[in-house]
Each structure stands twice: as structure tokens, then as C-alpha cells.
Design an enzyme around this catalytic site. Structure first.
Site, PDB file in Angstrom:
ATOM      1  N   GLY A 130       0.857  -1.219   0.229  1.00 55.91           N
ATOM      2  CA  GLY A 130      -0.085   0.052   0.093  1.00 55.91           C
ATOM      3  C   GLY A 130       0.851   1.375   0.089  1.00 55.91           C
ATOM      4  O   GLY A 130       1.334   1.685   1.039  1.00 55.91           O
ATOM      5  N   SER A 132       0.995   4.101  -3.201  1.00 54.11           N
ATOM      6  CA  SER A 132       0.545   5.259  -3.802  1.00 54.11           C
ATOM      7  C   SER A 132      -0.783   5.568  -3.388  1.00 54.11           C
ATOM      8  O   SER A 132      -1.640   4.932  -3.048  1.00 54.11           O
ATOM      9  CB  SER A 132       0.385   4.804  -5.518  1.00 54.11           C
ATOM     10  N   SER A 164      -1.522  -2.926  -6.459  1.00 55.39           N
ATOM     11  CA  SER A 164      -1.281  -4.255  -7.182  1.00 55.39           C
ATOM     12  C   SER A 164      -2.024  -5.308  -6.285  1.00 55.39           C
ATOM     13  O   SER A 164      -1.414  -5.490  -5.312  1.00 55.39           O
ATOM     14  CB  SER A 164      -0.206  -4.551  -7.797  1.00 55.39           C
ATOM     15  N   GLU A 249      13.384  -4.309  -4.506  1.00 56.05           N
ATOM     16  CA  GLU A 249      12.876  -4.458  -5.845  1.00 56.05           C
ATOM     17  C   GLU A 249      13.720  -3.985  -6.946  1.00 56.05           C
ATOM     18  O   GLU A 249      13.895  -4.755  -7.798  1.00 56.05           O
ATOM     19  CB  GLU A 249      11.627  -3.468  -5.755  1.00 56.05           C
ATOM     20  N   SER A 376       7.778   6.285 -12.858  1.00 58.22           N
ATOM     21  CA  SER A 376       7.722   6.386 -14.183  1.00 58.22           C
ATOM     22  C   SER A 376       9.004   6.726 -14.982  1.00 58.22           C
ATOM     23  O   SER A 376       9.897   6.980 -14.550  1.00 58.22           O
ATOM     24  CB  SER A 376       6.798   7.476 -14.574  1.00 58.22           C
ATOM     25  N   GLU A 378       9.491   9.302 -16.818  1.00 58.28           N
ATOM     26  CA  GLU A 378      10.069  10.542 -16.661  1.00 58.28           C
ATOM     27  C   GLU A 378      10.797  10.804 -15.336  1.00 58.28           C
ATOM     28  O   GLU A 378      11.931  11.442 -15.312  1.00 58.28           O
ATOM     29  CB  GLU A 378       8.905  11.330 -16.723  1.00 58.28           C
TER      30      GLU A 378
END
Lengths: 393, 375
Positions: A130, A132, A164, A249, A376, A378
């Protein structure tokens, strides 16, 4: 530099391959019940995870007391490589295995390890992450889900999004704000929340590809009471774990990115000659050139990843590693679009894809998961520019 | 697969870089570009340091350090924008002589720096041995050559030129032969190129007669095409490495410049639009570097992937050059397109390296064939 590893590594490879041949899940059982979410653990996957864990093959790089076999980084690489070549998922709950269980082992207490981390490693429980929120995506430290200490419980209120596997998970490794007065990085804690706790609402988010199998979710917390002992680590010390968990990760991401790209390439190449033959002659060279560029990407990704990896193994720093996520995820997206070009008008036809029920174009949509999630493209470029190239903020 | 330098390789790289900083500083590079340089003295220093023999087997009089060492030097030469006979002699001529089983003493003389050489392969048709149209006809005096070669590296400087020509009436990979011709016997026309550190010349072959003892492989001898192909892979990867070395220096200078050049009261490197372009330059350089090292290893270890790996490295180096030359110049603003600034030297080196032995498009087209995508 050399193309092969030493004989001890090859011995390790053979040992694993021999075990794999005896113990692997069959193609039939995997096909009969595919995992449809990143916290969905079908029966065959439960058995498979347990079998791997008991034999010391789920987390070979860990010490034996944690279920591993003290494999070195090169051996771990070989292990992951062979598993992927065999077409077998190591887990169907990647965040549980890759981030959450190791974080609990690093920061949690005995009871949390017993009740949360070990069950994930044995395939008994699935976990979601948990992080974002609607107002805290790439800027995670701005999260506002509150956990207020009230006697022996935290009372949690707020909302997570893009979570997810929340629709299948048994518990959540939840980042929440425990001190709203502190500077934003310093008031965050991690709490383990059983997903069956009253007050939690999970709303799956249908995506533009395969809407019938949502994996991302909105998760609403309305006065959810969680025992105080579910706090992981110290109060208001959660930010260290955000960095720690991402490091867990990140250590894996480069290889899974490479393996994913190679797998996509391996799926497209055999299809390509027949598909190219259906195109007009003048189109063929153009479309083929795109595929060649992707083939180069796939080899380059492995070479670049291995190069950075070799530097890390030698104890040095590896600026290449910072490039791997943006490189592999964007290369995978380029490949998906080029593969779609192979299909011509059939690219948009449901059921006309390379492997059964997925269209070429749906594959392309799915690749955005790689370029958007976990920082992302960016944000990755900002990080590369500032942290690796040393450009001013 | 281990793609990081061993201690020996790192030591070699550091040593080569330090030597080049001494014998080929920026002022020396500028002098070459302004027609006042002395490439011969740079080469003679390399000879003193035994660089010509790095990749030549010990039994043939070399140091036997293998192809990875050669590629590392090529990368450093690109980085320093160094002139000299290394690329043509060590990465083109010597491998071709070796693959064609040429005289052992010739390789020993190359290793000793007594002879420089090059390979005259390309013609108007391109860089493939199959595209060779120059012919060789046997006469009482020897083999009579006819035709013209294009873009021969060091074509007007090399002591020995390995000329590829075919039997009249043959085509494709059949009928190819290889001949040793003293450079002084060839009519060479130097081309006015943008990068004088990679000097190119066209060679007229008409009327040249090669005596029998200088025939490396008579037209139609078995294995000539394969030998040329394998030697060409070494030339290709060395040019890729040289190109990547030049690209890396353009990239590094661009990042350094973006940190100090200020506009609107802040360094231009703080603007996100520029940051992202430099991140992409970095990726392009690392992507091509990794492929160059992989390709060098496949050559050094006789891996069956060497043909594909060489083309991938050269294609990636060319793509890297497209991006890095463009954005390196663009991000420097006006100063980058002045003759006074040194940036254009590595830019020109990178662009030229891309064009030799097939540019990115050429190698991608080859890969399309190798991968079975086109006939």
C-alpha cells in the site's frame, strides 16, 4: 571480461536444473488455472512455492536459517535465468516475495516474521503493497492516509490507489502517516493490515487491456482498527523502509526487465517471417528494421545489465543499473508496437494475437505498466540526470 | 557472462588512456585537423609501446593479448581522437592477413611496427565482400588487377594494401581473391574528409600487376569469403569501439558544460528538458558500449554469435552517434558549432566511424537477414 561463468557456477546450475526437472509444476496445471492478479496464488502456485521454499530454492541467496542456501549473486542470477527459460514463474505474488517478506524480515519482530513473512514464503498468504495515493504517486512522501494511535490500536483512514493485487491479497504492507506535524518524510510508518479487517473497501480498477482481470485497485480505509503490535519497525521510521523496499525491488528489476524483454522477443521472432510475408514488399523492410532494433535492444539490455551486475559483484558502483528500468520497459513497449505492426489491421482484432487470446495491441497497452509503475520513465530520467550525472536540481 | 574489466584489462585501459593524454593531447588533435599535425610521430610512440602487436599471437611475434585488448585500445583512440595507423593496420590488415593464412613473417613485421597496412575492400557497391567488382586476371607476369576501391582507411599512407578482387565472370561470394600490393604502387586519391584522423583514399587498381609471391589467396581459393567476413568483424567492432569512445567524450563534455553554463540565472543542466536528453545520451552510450564489449568477447572467444554481435555493436554505435552528436552540438548552443571549440573533433570522429565498414542502417539490414526476417 569473459562469456562464461566458472565451473562452480555451472555445477550450481546443473544442481538446480536437476531439481527443477523433478519438481516443476506441469504446463497443464499452470495453464488450467493461470494467476490473474499479482496477489492471486492458485493452488498449483501454493504447492510450487512451498516446494521451492522447503528445498531451499525459493530464496537461494538467503542464509539457510531463512530458507535459502547462501547462493552468491552470480548463482542467484543463473537460478533466475533458468527459471525464466523454463517458463515457470518464481512466484505469483512478486511484491510479497520480492519486497514485503524481506522487509518484514529486516524490520519486523518475531511475531510478524512468524505470522506474515514466513506464510508468504510458504505460499500460504499473499501480500499487497500500500504505497501510492491519489495525491502521492511518484512523490510518495506526500501520502496522507492517517493512522492514529488509540490505546492498543491504530485507527486508519484514507485511500490508496494503484494497489496491485489488493483484490486477492490476505494482508497489506501499508505506508501511512503517523505524525502529521513532522516534515513529510519523517512522519510515515508501516503497519501490517489484514485485508479482512472491517472498514476496508477494495474497488478493482478495470484497465484498457483485459478489463475482466483487474490487478490494480483503489483501497479505502474507513476507521480501520489495527492492533498496535502490527507496526513494523519504529514509529515514524517508515521512510527508511520505503527506500529499503524499493532497493529490494530494484535489485531484481533489471533482470526481470531483461528477461521480460527477451521473452517478448522470443515470442515475436518465430511469428515474424510469416507475418512479414503477408505485408506488401515495400513495407517488409521497414517493419523488419523495427524488429531488428528491438532484437538489438534485447541483447543490449542483457549486456548492459550484466555489466552493471559484474561491477556490483566486484563491490564497485554501477551507474548502468539506474538505466535498466527505463531502458527495458521502454524497449518492451517499442517491441510491442513493432510486433503490432506485423499484424497489420489484425493488430486491433481480439483473439488474433501471437499467443491465443491477447491481441498485439493489448500487449502494447500492458507494457505501459512497465513505463509508469515503480517510478515512471520521466522520474527515472530525473534520477539518472541528478543522481548519476550530477546535474543540478 | 562477465562484461566488466578484469584487473589486467582495467590496467591496460588506464595505461592506454594515460599514454594517449601524453602523445595525443587536445592541441595535437587540433593540429591534425588544421593540417599541421604529425600523425606519424603518434604512431611511432605506439610502436615503441608495442601496441601493434597487442592482438597478434605470441608465436607470430605479437603480445597475444587477444581481441578484447585491441577493442579497448580502439575505444581509447576514439576517445582521444587519435590519428595513426592502429585502426587500419591492427584491426583491418593484420586480421585479414591472419585469416587468409598469409606469411607469418608479415604479421611479425606488423607486430614490430616495421610495416603498416590496410584493406582495400569497399567499392561503390558497399562494404560486403559479395559486392566486390574489382577483378584479377592471371597473366605471364602475375595477376593483373582492374577496378577501383573507395574509402580505404589510410589508403594513401599504408605501406601494404590488401586488395580484394575477384575472377572475371564470378559473382557473390564465389571467385574472391586477395593480393598484397605495396602502397607506393597504387594510384591513391586522398578524399577531402571531415575527420583527418581517419584519412580515406580512393585507389585505382587498373594496370597493377601482382607477382605470384604476393598473392595471399588466388581468386576462387576456398574460404576466402569466410576469412574476409571474419576479419571484417574485427574491423567492424574496432570501428564501433572507436565511435563509442568518441561519443562518450562528447557526452561527458556536454554534461560538464550543462553544469556551468547559466541562463535565466541557473545552470542549463537544471532544466528538465535538457536533463532528459542527457539521460538518453547516457543510455545510448552505455547501450553501445556494452554491445561493443560483448562483440569483442565473442570474437576473442570464437563464439558462434560473433557475426550478429559485431553487427549489433556497429549498429548501436551508429545510433549512439546519431543521438550524441546531435544533442551534444545542440546543448552546447552556439559555442558548439564554432571551430574554436574542441567539441567538433570527437563529433566528426564518431560520425566518420559510423560510416566506415557499414553504418547503422547497413548493419541493421544485415541483421534482418541474419535473423531470417528478410531474404
Amino acid at each position: 571480461m569473459r562469456l562464461t561463468f566458472g565451473p562452480d557456477v555451472e555445477t550450481f546450475r546443473q544442481e538446480f536444473l536437476a531439481w527443477l526437472a523433478e519438481n516443476r509444476p506441469s504446463e497443464e496445471e499452470m495453464a488450467a488455472e493461470p494467476a490473474v492478479s499479482s496477489a492471486h496464488v492458485p493452488e498449483w502456485a501454493r504447492r510450487w512455492t512451498r516446494r521451492m521454499f522447503d528445498a531451499g530454492w525459493l530464496v537461494p541467496g538467503w542464509p539457510p536459517e531463512r530458507g535459502g542456501r547462501d547462493a552468491g549473486p552470480v548463482e542467484t542470477l543463473v537460478y533466475l535465468d533458468e527459471l525464466t527459460k523454463a517458463g515457470i514463474p518464481r512466484t505469483t505474488n512478486p511484491q510479497g516475495l520480492g519486497i514485503i517478506a524481506p522487509s518484514i524480515l529486516d524490520y519486523g519482530n518475531e511475531a510478524q516474521i512468524r505470522d506474515y513473512a514466513m506464510p508468504v514464503l510458504r505460499g500460504e498468504r499473499a501480500a499487497c503493497l500500500g504505497m501510492s495515493e491519489p495525491g502521492a504517486g511518484s512523490d510518495l512522501a506526500s501520502l496522507s492516509t492517517r493512522a492514529v494511535l488509540d490505546g492498543d490500536s491504530f485507527v486508519i483512514s484514507g485511500q490508496k490507489v494503484w494497489t496491485s493485487g489488493a483484490n486477492y491479497a490476505d494482508f497489506c504492507f501499508l505506508f501511512c502517516r503517523t505524525d502529521p506535524q513532522a516534515p513529510k518524510h519523517k512522519g510515515i510508518s508501516v503497519v501490517l493490515v489484514d485485508m479482512a479487517t472491517p472498514g476496508i473497501t477494495v474497488r478493482p480498477i478495470a484497465q484498457i487491456a483485459r478489463p475482466e482481470y483487474p490487478d490494480l485497485n483503489e483501497v479505502f480505509f474507513s476507521d480501520v482498527a489495527v492492533p498496535r503490535e502490527n507496526l513494523v519497525g519504529k514509529l515514524n521510521d517508515g521512510w527508511a523502509m520505503a527506500n529499503g523496499s524499493l532497493a529490494h525491488e530494484r535489485g531484481m528489476v533489471w533482470l526481470s526487465g531483461v528477461l521480460g524483454l527477451e521473452r517478448s522477443m522470443a515470442a515475436v521472432l518465430p511469428e515474424a517471417p510469416a507475418a512479414l510475408a503477408r505485408l506488401a514488399p515495400a513495407e517488409r523492410a521497414v517493419v523488419a528494421d523495427g524488429l531488428v532494433q528491438s532484437a538489438i535492444d534485447a541483447v543490449a539490455a542483457r549486456c548492459l545489465g550484466y555489466r552493471g551486475f559484474a561491477k556490483l559483484v566486484r563491490g564497485g558502483s554501477a551507474p548502468e543499473q539506474a538505466l535498466m528500468k527505463v531502458f527495458t520497459s521502454e524497449a518492451n513497449r517499442r517491441l510491442a508496437l513493432r510486433a503490432a505492426e506485423l499484424g497489420g489491421h489484425r493488430a486491433v482484432e481480439v483473439g488474433a494475437g501471437p499467443d491465443s487470446d491477447e491481441t498485439w495491441m493489448e500487449r502494447y497497452f500492458i507494457t505501459f505498466g512497465g513505463t509508469i509503475s515503480a517510478g515512471s520513465s520521466e522520474i527515472q530520467r530525473n534520477i539518472i540526470a541528478e543522481k548519476v550525472l550530477g546535474l543540478p536540481r | 557472462m562477465d562484461l566488466e574489466f578484469s584487473e589486467d584489462e582495467a590496467a591496460l585501459r588506464d595505461n592506454v588512456r594515460a599514454v594517449l593524454a601524453g602523445i595525443c593531447p587536445p592541441a595535437a588533435v587540433r593540429a591534425v585537423f588544421e593540417g599541421k599535425g604529425d600523425p606519424a610521430s603518434v604512431w611511432s610512440r605506439m610502436v615503441e609501446l608495442d601496441w601493434p602487436g597487442l592482438g597478434i599471437p605470441e608465436e607470430a611475434g605479437g603480445l597475444g593479448m587477444g581481441y578484447v585488448a585491441v577493442a579497448l585500445v580502439a575505444e581509447e583512440l576514439g576517445r582521444a581522437v587519435a590519428p595513426g595507423a592502429f585502426l587500419a593496420t591492427v584491426t583491418q590488415f593484420a586480421p585479414a592477413v591472419r585469416e587468409l593464412a598469409g606469411p607469418a613473417d608479415l604479421l611479425a613485421r606488423v607486430a614490430a611496427g616495421e610495416v603498416t597496412g590496410t584493406v582495400a575492400l569497399a567499392e561503390e557497391g558497399g562494404w560486403e565482400p559479395a559486392a566486390v567488382a574489382a577483378t584479377a586476371r592471371e597473366t605471364a607476369e602475375g595477376w593483373l588487377l582492374a577496378g577501383a576501391k573507395r574509402a580505404v582507411l589510410d589508403g594513401a599512407q599504408a605501406g601494404e594494401v590488401l586488395v580484394v578482387a575477384r575472377a572475371e565472370g564470378t559473382a557473390g561470394l564465389e571467385g574472391l581473391g586477395a593480393f598484397l600490393v605495396e602502397g607506393s604502387r597504387l594510384d591513391a586519391t586522398p578524399r577531402p574528409v571531415i575527420d583527418p584522423t581517419l584519412p580515406l583514399a580512393d585507389l585505382a587498381l587498373d594496370g597493377v600487376v601482382v607477382p605470384p609471391d604476393r598473392v595471399l589467396a588466388p581468386p576462387g581459393a576456398p574460404g576466402v569469403a569466410e576469412a574476409l567476413e571474419r576479419a571484417g568483424q574485427e574491423a567492424t567492432v574496432a570501428l564501433a569501439a572507436s565511435t563509442v569512445g568518441a561519443c562518450r567524450v562528447v557526452f561527458e563534455r556536454t554534461v560538464d558544460y550543462a553544469k556551468v553554463r547559466e541562463q535565466y540565472g541557473r545552470p542549463i543542466g537544471s532544466f528538465q528538458a535538457l536533463k532528459h536528453r542527457m539521460a538518453d545520451m547516457f543510455l545510448a552510450v552505455e547501450r553501445a558500449t556494452a554491445l561493443c564489449y560483448f562483440a569483442a568477447l565473442t570474437i576473442a572467444e570464437e563464439d558462434p554469435r560473433r557475426a550478429q554481435a559485431a553487427s549489433m555493436a556497429k549498429a548501436a554505435a551508429g545510433e549512439c552517434q546519431d543521438l550524441v552528436a546531435r544533442d551534444g552540438l545542440q546543448l552546447h548552443g552556439g559555442i558548439g558549432v564554432t571551430w574554436e571549440n574542441d567539441l567538433h573533433f570527437p563529433v566528426k570522429r564518431a560520425i566518420t566511424g559510423d560510416t566506415l565498414y557499414g553504418n547503422a542502417v547497413h548493419h541493421r539490414a544485415r541483421l534482418a537477414q541474419m535473423l531470417g526476417l528478410v531474404a
